[in-house]
Design a protein around this motif. Structure first.
Motif, short mmCIF file in Angstrom:
data_model
loop_
_atom_site.label_atom_id
_atom_site.label_comp_id
_atom_site.label_asym_id
_atom_site.label_seq_id
_atom_site.Cartn_x
_atom_site.Cartn_y
_atom_site.Cartn_z
N MET A 93 0.82 -1.21 0.00
CA MET A 93 0.00 0.00 0.00
C MET A 93 0.86 1.26 0.00
SD MET A 93 -3.40 -0.84 2.28
CE MET A 93 -2.51 -1.08 3.80
N GLU A 94 1.95 1.24 0.72
CA GLU A 94 2.84 2.40 0.74
C GLU A 94 3.48 2.62 -0.62
OE1 GLU A 94 5.56 1.71 3.94
OE2 GLU A 94 4.07 2.11 5.51
N THR A 95 3.80 1.53 -1.31
CA THR A 95 4.38 1.65 -2.65
C THR A 95 3.37 2.27 -3.62
OG1 THR A 95 5.80 -0.28 -2.27
CG2 THR A 95 5.44 0.38 -4.55
N VAL A 96 2.14 1.79 -3.59
CA VAL A 96 1.09 2.34 -4.46
C VAL A 96 0.80 3.79 -4.09
CG1 VAL A 96 -1.34 2.16 -5.15
CG2 VAL A 96 0.05 0.08 -4.91
N ALA A 97 0.76 4.07 -2.79
CA ALA A 97 0.49 5.44 -2.34
C ALA A 97 1.57 6.40 -2.82
CB ALA A 97 0.40 5.47 -0.81
N GLY A 98 2.79 5.90 -2.99
CA GLY A 98 3.88 6.73 -3.46
C GLY A 98 3.65 7.29 -4.85
N PHE A 99 2.79 6.64 -5.62
CA PHE A 99 2.45 7.12 -6.96
C PHE A 99 1.22 8.02 -6.94
CE2 PHE A 99 5.04 3.42 -7.73
CZ PHE A 99 5.76 3.75 -8.87
N ASN A 100 0.70 8.27 -5.74
CA ASN A 100 -0.50 9.11 -5.58
C ASN A 100 -0.28 10.12 -4.47
OD1 ASN A 100 -2.80 7.67 -7.31
ND2 ASN A 100 -1.55 6.07 -6.36
N PRO A 101 0.60 11.08 -4.69
CA PRO A 101 0.95 12.06 -3.64
C PRO A 101 -0.24 12.89 -3.16
CG PRO A 101 1.82 12.74 -5.77
CD PRO A 101 1.36 11.33 -5.94
N SER A 102 -1.30 12.98 -3.96
CA SER A 102 -2.47 13.76 -3.55
C SER A 102 -3.26 13.07 -2.45
CB SER A 102 -3.39 14.00 -4.75
OG SER A 102 -4.02 12.79 -5.16
N GLY A 103 -2.99 11.77 -2.26
CA GLY A 103 -3.73 11.02 -1.26
C GLY A 103 -4.94 10.31 -1.83
N GLN A 104 -5.25 10.59 -3.10
CA GLN A 104 -6.37 9.93 -3.77
C GLN A 104 -5.82 8.91 -4.75
OE1 GLN A 104 -8.48 13.36 -5.42
NE2 GLN A 104 -10.05 13.12 -3.84
N LEU A 105 -6.47 7.75 -4.83
CA LEU A 105 -6.00 6.70 -5.73
C LEU A 105 -6.41 7.01 -7.17
CD1 LEU A 105 -6.63 3.33 -3.83
CD2 LEU A 105 -4.45 4.29 -4.55
N LYS A 106 -5.51 7.63 -7.89
CA LYS A 106 -5.77 7.95 -9.29
C LYS A 106 -4.85 7.19 -10.24
CE LYS A 106 -7.60 12.61 -8.56
NZ LYS A 106 -7.47 14.05 -8.92
N MET A 107 -3.65 6.86 -9.77
CA MET A 107 -2.68 6.16 -10.61
C MET A 107 -2.38 4.78 -10.01
SD MET A 107 -2.18 8.40 -12.95
CE MET A 107 -0.91 7.49 -13.86
N TYR A 108 -2.23 3.81 -10.89
CA TYR A 108 -1.83 2.49 -10.43
C TYR A 108 -0.56 2.06 -11.16
CZ TYR A 108 -1.77 -2.19 -8.65
OH TYR A 108 -1.37 -3.32 -8.00
N PRO A 109 0.50 1.74 -10.40
CA PRO A 109 1.75 1.32 -11.03
C PRO A 109 1.70 -0.16 -11.42
CG PRO A 109 2.01 1.33 -8.65
CD PRO A 109 0.62 1.83 -8.93
N GLY A 110 2.05 -0.43 -12.67
CA GLY A 110 2.19 -1.81 -13.08
C GLY A 110 3.52 -2.37 -12.60
N SER A 111 3.79 -3.61 -12.92
CA SER A 111 5.01 -4.27 -12.47
C SER A 111 6.28 -3.51 -12.84
CB SER A 111 5.08 -5.69 -13.02
OG SER A 111 3.95 -6.44 -12.61
N PRO A 112 6.39 -2.93 -14.06
CA PRO A 112 7.62 -2.21 -14.40
C PRO A 112 7.90 -1.03 -13.48
CG PRO A 112 6.36 -2.69 -16.38
CD PRO A 112 5.47 -3.01 -15.22
N PHE A 113 6.86 -0.26 -13.14
CA PHE A 113 7.07 0.91 -12.30
C PHE A 113 7.30 0.51 -10.85
CE2 PHE A 113 6.38 3.37 -15.87
CZ PHE A 113 6.45 4.72 -15.58
N ILE A 114 6.67 -0.56 -10.41
CA ILE A 114 6.92 -1.06 -9.05
C ILE A 114 8.36 -1.53 -8.94
CG2 ILE A 114 6.43 -2.98 -7.48
CD1 ILE A 114 3.48 -2.65 -8.19
N ALA A 115 8.81 -2.28 -9.93
CA ALA A 115 10.18 -2.78 -9.90
C ALA A 115 11.19 -1.64 -9.93
CB ALA A 115 10.42 -3.74 -11.07
N GLN A 116 10.96 -0.69 -10.82
CA GLN A 116 11.91 0.42 -10.95
C GLN A 116 12.00 1.23 -9.66
OE1 GLN A 116 11.67 3.99 -11.18
NE2 GLN A 116 13.88 4.12 -11.63
N ALA A 117 10.88 1.36 -8.97
CA ALA A 117 10.86 2.13 -7.72
C ALA A 117 11.70 1.46 -6.64
CB ALA A 117 9.42 2.30 -7.24
N LEU A 118 11.88 0.14 -6.73
CA LEU A 118 12.59 -0.60 -5.69
C LEU A 118 14.03 -0.93 -6.07
CD1 LEU A 118 9.83 -3.11 -4.48
CD2 LEU A 118 10.34 -0.82 -3.64
#
Length: 306
Positions: A93-118
């Motif tokens: 959840m913290e990883t997904v939230a990192g792509f939504n700085p507004s606090g609202q769930l508007k963006m969802y990271p696929g596997s490539p963006f999740i991997a790149q973030a880590l």
């Protein structure tokens, strides 16, 4: 041939399972100093708008990531459904939230963006992406360009089953391979098992992660059995997890159980899993089922061997 678009399914319950496990595996693998190569054979567009035309039309995220956040990270913290959230779910959840700085769930990271973030720049980790769909391949290239990740990320419009071969074994002798085709074509099931068989011969110590849909098709039920056999024949440990959210009763059509349900269950098969993965999922899977389960047929399984 190119009808499947992951944008319609972004953030659904299968993504929640897949990405929770992907993050847990990457957290473990990036603890070592040596470089890690991550290969995503079916990368999709990489980043998705949950309020866009595709995800908004299907509404699958409503029964997945949106439902999870509503239960475990509600606006009123006193209404959280589970007090002691499993660490891997919290990390997801913290990883997904990192792509939504507004606090609202508007963006969802696929596997490539999740991997790149880590992945780690200082360790010279690499991310290799393959995507054949012409529209998604173009979107992936544009999304990756925004990361300004330089040589860390490379994307190609190429068959991932074939493209993977060039990266095994990697120079660092450390790799994570994610294989998650759409399975719209029956031959994908055979291609997955063939890919795993070939990959284990090329590089037996890599971590291989296979996602698959749990659907009433013989090939879907045979795939995890085949993967288990391949792992056992290679003398490698394995882990198999499934999550079924069950049928939403109000969507049933009389006389046609399950119609309109969409995908209700999926599985993840991991060869050479981190030793930390099974205990982490032992805590997380029951919580996922508690939050996302919705009716008849819901359940979860977790087994390991080797």
């Amino acid at each position: 041939m190119f009808s499947y678009r992951h944008a319609f399914h972004a953030g659904n319950h299968a993504d929640v399972l897949k990405h929770t496990m992907l993050i847990a595996i990457l957290r473990h693998l990036t603890q070592k100093d040596s470089p890690l190569v991550v290969v995503d054979t079916h990368a999709g567009a990489g980043l998705y708008r949950l309020d866009g035309d595709y995800a908004g039309t299907s509404g699958e995220a409503t029964d997945g990531v949106v439902k999870l956040f509503a239960a475990l990270a509600p606006a009123d913290s006193s209404k959280v459904a589970i007090k002691d959230i499993a660490p891997v779910l919290q990390d997801y959840m913290e990883t997904v939230a990192g792509f939504n700085p507004s606090g609202q769930l508007k963006m969802y990271p696929g596997s490539p963006f999740i991997a790149q973030a880590l992945l780690r720049e200082e360790a010279r980790d690499k991310l290799k992406l393959f995507e054949m769909h012409p529209t998604d391949s173009k979107a992936l290239a544009a999304n990756i360009a925004q990361l300004k990740a330089g040589r860390q990320v490379a994307a190609a419009r190429q068959d991932g089953f074939e493209g993977l071969k060039a990266f095994l074994p990697p120079p660092s002798r450390r790799a994570l391979v994610l294989i998650d085709p759409s399975y719209e074509i029956k031959s994908d099931y055979q291609k997955v098992s063939g890919c795993i068989q070939d990959s284990l011969k090329r590089f037996s110590t890599g971590t291989y992660v296979v996602w698959y849909p749990v659907i009433p098709r013989p090939e879907a039920h045979e795939l995890p059995r085949r993967l288990k056999t391949l792992a056992n024949q290679a003398g490698k440990p394995w882990l198999h997890a499934t999550l079924a959210i069950g049928q939403a009763e109000d969507r049933n059509v009389p006389g046609e159980p399950g119609r309109g349900q969409g995908l209700t269950a999926s599985g993840m098969f991991v060869i050479n899993p981190p030793h930390t993965l099974k205990p982490a999922l032992t805590l997380a899977l029951p919580q996922l089922l508690q939050v996302l389960g919705r009716g008849r047929g819901k359940g979860q399984t977790l087994e390991a061997g080797g």
